[in-house]
Design an enzyme around this catalytic site. Structure first.
Site, PDB file in Angstrom:
ATOM      1  N   SER A  79       0.669  -1.061  -0.018  1.00 34.44           N
ATOM      2  CA  SER A  79      -0.207  -0.100  -0.235  1.00 34.44           C
ATOM      3  C   SER A  79       0.611   1.335   0.307  1.00 34.44           C
ATOM      4  CB  SER A  79      -0.949  -0.376   1.344  1.00 34.44           C
ATOM      5  OG  SER A  79      -0.135  -0.115   2.689  1.00 34.44           O
ATOM      6  N   HIS A 287      -0.777   5.896   6.626  1.00 39.33           N
ATOM      7  CA  HIS A 287      -0.237   4.907   5.525  1.00 39.33           C
ATOM      8  C   HIS A 287       0.457   7.235   5.163  1.00 39.33           C
ATOM      9  CE1 HIS A 287      -2.107   1.971   4.969  1.00 39.33           C
ATOM     10  NE2 HIS A 287      -1.150   1.761   4.186  1.00 39.33           N
TER      11      HIS A 287
END
Length: 306
Positions: A79, A287
């Site tokens: 990711s 993230h």
């Protein structure tokens, strides 16, 4: 439960039913972010992103086939490579982003992104078994960010920060640390590099590390999360292992810890997305945001390609 977590729970404004609904949404979001829900369709989605790229004005030779001065480029990984957290998603299976560092590098005049199989939730085994095969044998540059899911990133985030439980958190961290220190994990990173070198012998393989997710004050404390320093410490160890194995096997390692310094969760200018109940169904938490991906791209650009 820690004193800090217990105090927060005692004063939480939601009743039990509301909390249960939010927890369900949370688990669904974690499944999306970490990839528990991306199994079958992921190959088709990432392949679609890799193909049919439009021409880019100002680049030698336009897009599509690339120009004579452009280096054929492929971007692999999890990711963090796909662009989860950066927004402007190109599809909703792997969550590849137009603001991801591979797409930012693709906009440079010297690189042409022709394969972008990076996908949310994937690990070293997926890179070796599926993603490497999408890399052209004539590729000249390959970037890869992988290893976090091998050591249980999703479990650590859930048990330490989203639904904090001291016992479960400590267990998840200890399990991840043991995996990172294992010969099997080192072999898996070596397999990624060696597979890429065999697939594209003329490529410069660039392996990136992970940023420290949390800002710490001068006392080494994050004001919101009691386990932040421990997770940061384990991230340093993970990066050290990846760096050692990658460079030993002929790859270039890009360490982004210093690039993100002062911009973790809890800082005045975070480049990492924090967890928020209100965004439970949006796969962004823990993230890099778009600015973080720009920092990744800048760090990778410092690697000489010739």
């Amino acid at each position: 439960m820690s004193n800090r977590a217990r105090a927060a729970a005692d004063h939480h404004p939601y009743d039990r039913r509301r909390l249960a609904v939010l927890a369900a949404a949370l688990l669904a979001a974690l499944a999306l972010v970490m990839g528990a829900a991306v199994v079958g369709p992921a190959d088709a989605a990432s392949a679609a992103v890799s193909a049919g790229k439009p021409d880019k004005p100002g680049k030698p030779g336009g897009g599509g086939g690339g120009g004579t001065t452009e280096l054929t480029y492929a971007a692999l990984g999890d990711s963090f490579a796909a662009g989860v957290g950066a927004g402007s998603y190109l599809e909703r299976t792997c969550y590849t982003s137009s603001k991801s560092y591979p797409k930012l590098l693709d906009a440079d005049s010297d690189k042409q992104l022709v394969a972008f199989p990076a996908c949310s939730g994937k690990d070293t085994a997926d890179v070796v078994s599926r993603q490497v095969a999408t890399v052209p044998t004539t590729a000249k540059v390959v970037t890869v960010t992988v290893g976090g899911n091998d050591v249980g990133f999703a479990g650590v985030m859930q048990n330490c920060f989203v639904l904090p439980d001291d016992t479960a958190c400590a267990s998840a961290i200890a399990t991840g640390a043991a995996i990172a220190a294992s010969d099997a994990f080192a072999a898996s990173i070596a397999s990624v590099v060696n597979s890429l070198e065999a697939r594209a012998p003329g490529a410069k393989v660039i392996v990136t590390g992970y940023p420290l997710l949390f800002w710490e004050d001068s006392s080494g404390v994050n004001p919101k999360y009691s386990w932040a320093d421990e997770v940061n410490d384990e991230t340093v160890i993970l990066n050290d292992v990846i760096q050692s194995v990658a460079t030993t096997n002929g790859a270039v390692f890009v360490d982004v810890e210093d690039d993100f310094a002062g911009h973790g969760i809890g800082s005045s200018s975070p480049w990492i997305n924090d967890w928020k109940w209100v965004t439970a169904t949006t796969p962004t938490a823990f993230h890099p945001n778009a600015t973080g991906h720009a920092a990744y791209a800048t760090a990778i650009r410092a690697v000489p390609l010739s």
